[in-house]
Design a protein around this motif. Structure first.
Motif, PDB file in Angstrom:
ATOM      1  N   ARG A   1       0.638  -0.999   0.118  1.00 26.87           N
ATOM      2  CA  ARG A   1      -0.102  -0.150   0.057  1.00 26.87           C
ATOM      3  C   ARG A   1       0.945   1.520   0.345  1.00 26.87           C
ATOM      4  N   THR A   2       2.443   1.139   0.313  1.00 27.16           N
ATOM      5  CA  THR A   2       2.948   1.943   0.856  1.00 27.16           C
ATOM      6  C   THR A   2       4.173   2.227  -0.060  1.00 27.16           C
ATOM      7  N   LYS A   3       4.361   1.730  -1.471  1.00 25.28           N
ATOM      8  CA  LYS A   3       5.515   1.801  -2.393  1.00 25.28           C
ATOM      9  C   LYS A   3       4.842   3.398  -3.147  1.00 25.28           C
ATOM     10  N   LEU A   4       6.153   3.670  -2.810  1.00 27.05           N
ATOM     11  CA  LEU A   4       6.409   5.352  -4.044  1.00 27.05           C
ATOM     12  C   LEU A   4       5.800   5.356  -5.086  1.00 27.05           C
ATOM     13  N   GLY A   5       6.298   4.222  -5.867  1.00 23.22           N
ATOM     14  CA  GLY A   5       6.821   3.938  -7.292  1.00 23.22           C
ATOM     15  C   GLY A   5       7.441   3.852  -7.778  1.00 23.22           C
ATOM     16  N   ASN A   6       9.160   4.728  -7.150  1.00 23.07           N
ATOM     17  CA  ASN A   6      10.077   5.011  -7.588  1.00 23.07           C
ATOM     18  C   ASN A   6      11.462   4.545  -6.810  1.00 23.07           C
ATOM     19  N   GLU A   7      11.582   3.071  -6.737  1.00 19.60           N
ATOM     20  CA  GLU A   7      12.300   2.742  -5.747  1.00 19.60           C
ATOM     21  C   GLU A   7      13.545   1.636  -6.036  1.00 19.60           C
ATOM     22  N   THR A   8      14.254   0.869  -6.196  1.00 21.75           N
ATOM     23  CA  THR A   8      14.924   0.690  -6.944  1.00 21.75           C
ATOM     24  C   THR A   8      15.300  -0.490  -5.430  1.00 21.75           C
ATOM     25  N   TYR A   9      14.869  -1.539  -6.037  1.00 22.75           N
ATOM     26  CA  TYR A   9      15.887  -2.659  -4.864  1.00 22.75           C
ATOM     27  C   TYR A   9      16.034  -3.586  -5.476  1.00 22.75           C
ATOM     28  N   ALA A  10      17.488  -4.784  -4.683  1.00 19.56           N
ATOM     29  CA  ALA A  10      17.334  -5.575  -5.810  1.00 19.56           C
ATOM     30  C   ALA A  10      17.431  -7.008  -4.310  1.00 19.56           C
ATOM     31  N   LEU A  11      15.790  -7.203  -4.891  1.00 17.58           N
ATOM     32  CA  LEU A  11      15.803  -8.549  -3.831  1.00 17.58           C
ATOM     33  C   LEU A  11      15.888  -9.951  -4.243  1.00 17.58           C
ATOM     34  N   ASP A  12      17.109 -10.124  -4.988  1.00 16.98           N
ATOM     35  CA  ASP A  12      16.558 -11.425  -5.956  1.00 16.98           C
ATOM     36  C   ASP A  12      17.421 -12.678  -4.938  1.00 16.98           C
ATOM     37  N   HIS A  13      18.631 -11.720  -3.529  1.00 16.50           N
ATOM     38  CA  HIS A  13      19.267 -12.794  -3.096  1.00 16.50           C
ATOM     39  C   HIS A  13      18.416 -13.535  -2.406  1.00 16.50           C
ATOM     40  N   VAL A  14      17.262 -12.707  -2.144  1.00 18.25           N
ATOM     41  CA  VAL A  14      16.507 -12.999  -0.497  1.00 18.25           C
ATOM     42  C   VAL A  14      16.167 -14.959  -0.323  1.00 18.25           C
ATOM     43  N   ALA A  15      16.610 -15.042   0.421  1.00 17.40           N
ATOM     44  CA  ALA A  15      15.998 -16.986   0.706  1.00 17.40           C
ATOM     45  C   ALA A  15      14.386 -16.746   1.147  1.00 17.40           C
ATOM     46  N   ALA A  16      14.597 -16.128   2.046  1.00 16.10           N
ATOM     47  CA  ALA A  16      12.537 -16.242   2.190  1.00 16.10           C
ATOM     48  C   ALA A  16      12.381 -14.634   2.722  1.00 16.10           C
ATOM     49  N   LEU A  17      10.964 -14.630   3.158  1.00 18.81           N
ATOM     50  CA  LEU A  17      10.419 -13.704   3.597  1.00 18.81           C
ATOM     51  C   LEU A  17       8.984 -14.488   3.977  1.00 18.81           C
ATOM     52  N   ILE A  18       8.934 -14.874   5.144  1.00 27.65           N
ATOM     53  CA  ILE A  18       8.420 -15.801   5.837  1.00 27.65           C
ATOM     54  C   ILE A  18       7.278 -15.567   6.780  1.00 27.65           C
ATOM     55  N   ASN A  19       5.700 -15.183   6.285  1.00 22.98           N
ATOM     56  CA  ASN A  19       4.950 -14.717   7.100  1.00 22.98           C
ATOM     57  C   ASN A  19       3.963 -15.476   8.028  1.00 22.98           C
ATOM     58  N   CYS A  20       4.075 -14.522   8.668  1.00 26.53           N
ATOM     59  CA  CYS A  20       3.383 -15.615  10.431  1.00 26.53           C
ATOM     60  C   CYS A  20       2.832 -14.564  11.336  1.00 26.53           C
ATOM     61  N   SER A  21       2.702 -15.012  12.867  1.00 33.48           N
ATOM     62  CA  SER A  21       1.786 -14.267  13.886  1.00 33.48           C
ATOM     63  C   SER A  21       0.246 -13.904  13.439  1.00 33.48           C
ATOM     64  N   GLU A  22      -0.041 -14.401  12.192  1.00 35.07           N
ATOM     65  CA  GLU A  22      -1.820 -13.921  12.179  1.00 35.07           C
ATOM     66  C   GLU A  22      -1.669 -15.270  10.500  1.00 35.07           C
ATOM     67  N   PRO A  23      -3.427 -14.725  10.743  1.00 38.71           N
ATOM     68  CA  PRO A  23      -3.877 -16.149   9.765  1.00 38.71           C
ATOM     69  C   PRO A  23      -3.176 -15.453   8.034  1.00 38.71           C
ATOM     70  N   CYS A  24      -2.388 -16.356   7.427  1.00 38.08           N
ATOM     71  CA  CYS A  24      -1.224 -15.711   6.202  1.00 38.08           C
ATOM     72  C   CYS A  24      -2.493 -16.166   5.548  1.00 38.08           C
ATOM     73  N   LYS A  25      -2.513 -15.215   4.329  1.00 39.37           N
ATOM     74  CA  LYS A  25      -3.641 -14.919   2.528  1.00 39.37           C
ATOM     75  C   LYS A  25      -2.953 -15.686   2.053  1.00 39.37           C
ATOM     76  N   GLN A  26      -3.406 -16.129   0.603  1.00 41.09           N
ATOM     77  CA  GLN A  26      -2.855 -16.225  -0.324  1.00 41.09           C
ATOM     78  C   GLN A  26      -2.800 -15.159  -1.271  1.00 41.09           C
ATOM     79  N   ALA A  27      -3.454 -14.290  -1.174  1.00 44.32           N
ATOM     80  CA  ALA A  27      -3.540 -13.148  -1.856  1.00 44.32           C
ATOM     81  C   ALA A  27      -3.076 -11.982  -1.363  1.00 44.32           C
ATOM     82  N   THR A  28      -2.322 -12.207  -0.004  1.00 46.01           N
ATOM     83  CA  THR A  28      -1.042 -10.653   0.120  1.00 46.01           C
ATOM     84  C   THR A  28      -0.364 -11.992  -0.174  1.00 46.01           C
TER      85      THR A  28
END
Length: 341
Positions: free
Chosen positions: A56-83
């Motif tokens: 929701r808060t993405k600005l649109g002009n960011e430049t990240y390099a995240l292909d090296h990330v092994a895992a962004l892990i969703n936890c602590s509340e119900p996890c949704k496929q749509a998310t």
């Protein structure tokens, strides 16, 4: 989550930790992805709402390099496929792939993890009939079928944890035993006794185990029992949040006891999205239709409120208890309980 994943576990393995103040992140969410890019971070644990917040808060002009990330892990509340779908699509240009987005079912009573999806593989999504789920049955259906509801796998239990579903039906309370399950709450024998069933810890979470993997559907206290059927508030809110005119992540489904009917009626409170022009009558109808299509459930009342009306906890989650109290006060109704007039 933070204590185990971002402090004790890195200390044990000798890993480097990149820290970001939680309040600073809420104000400037992009700082997290900037930090992961700059420090070459490989793992991060986030609650479901945090993935939505980053989109929701993405600005649109960011430049990240995240292909090296092994895992962004969703936890602590119900996890949704749509998310996950939205996050992957939004940040695909920055190196994010579906298999990087993982799920962990965790709680303090087991020190941390109960289950974990296999890294490097996209978590499985099971589509089931929402009407059957309301009757505690699992009936797989095709994606896109009428009344189809997605369940995102939380993976198989970790070594040393055994899981069962209480109640004798396909959907019920998730109960645990194992090497790292706690013995009880300090100096609270009565609470401890209520938390266990013949040695099995009662998590208070509702879900199912299918082909060895855990699927978490909601919380016992978040179930709305309407005319004898069980509806999970999180699922209703997820559908409502997709309707144009509703501020994403800013709606709450509440069960309000109706003495005359003798059951809980489902009421929805949704914050208007100021960026979308929508008439209140049309928006209410769109919300009702979306929920009827998914759950065959008629919402008793739809309350449209201004942004900022809903009460959140300090961790950023919607507080159903506080919002129910606020709604009843604002509509001049006294709290009602089953069997009491």
């Amino acid at each position: 989550m933070g204590l185990m994943t971002a402090f004790l576990m890195p200390v044990h393995y000798g890993a480097t930790v990149a820290c970001l103040d939680a309040f600073e992140w809420v104000m400037s969410p992009h700082l997290l992805l900037e930090l992961m890019d700059r420090q070459r971070c490989t793992h991060a644990w986030l609650p479901n709402f945090a993935f939505n917040h980053l989109v929701r808060t993405k600005l649109g002009n960011e430049t990240y390099a995240l292909d090296h990330v092994a895992a962004l892990i969703n936890c602590s509340e119900p996890c949704k496929q749509a998310t996950f779908d939205l996050f992957a699509a939004t940040f695909a240009g920055h190196g994010i792939r579906a298999e990087q987005l993982q799920v962990c079912y965790a709680m303090a009573e087991t020190v941390f993890a109960v289950s974990q999806t296999p890294l490097g593989r996209r978590p499985h999504t099971l589509w089931i009939d929402a009407g059957a789920a309301a009757a505690n049955r699992i009936e797989p259906v095709a994606e896109g079928a009428a009344g189809a509801m997605p369940l995102l796998s939380n993976g198989p239990p970790i070594d040393g944890i055994v899981v069962r579903i209480g109640g004798g039906e396909a959907i019920g309370e998730i109960q645990l035993r194992g090497d790292c399950v706690f013995a009880g709450y300090l100096k609270a024998p009565d609470v401890t006794a209520q938390a266990f069933d013949d040695g099995w810890y009662r998590t208070g979470d509702i879900g199912s185990v299918i082909e060895g993997e855990i699927y978490v559907i909601g919380r016992l206290k978040d179930i709305i029992i309407h005319h004898g059927r069980n509806y999970h508030a999180h699922d209703i809110e997820s559908v409502a949040g997709t309707v144009p005119g509703v501020k994403p992540g800013r709606c709450v489904a509440l069960g309000v006891w109706d003495e005359e009917v003798g059951s809980e009626e489902v009421e929805l409170v949704a914050e208007r999205d100021p960026a979308v022009a929508a008439e209140d009558k049309a928006l209410r109808n769109a919300l009702r239709q979306a929920i009827v299509r998914r759950f065959n459930l008629v919402i008793s009342k739809v309350h449209l409120v201004e942004p900022g009306w809903l009460v959140k906890t300090t961790s950023g989650k919607i507080s159903r208890k506080e919002n129910l109290g606020k709604l009843l006060r604002d509509t001049h109704r006294a709290p009602a309980q089953p069997g009491k007039k």
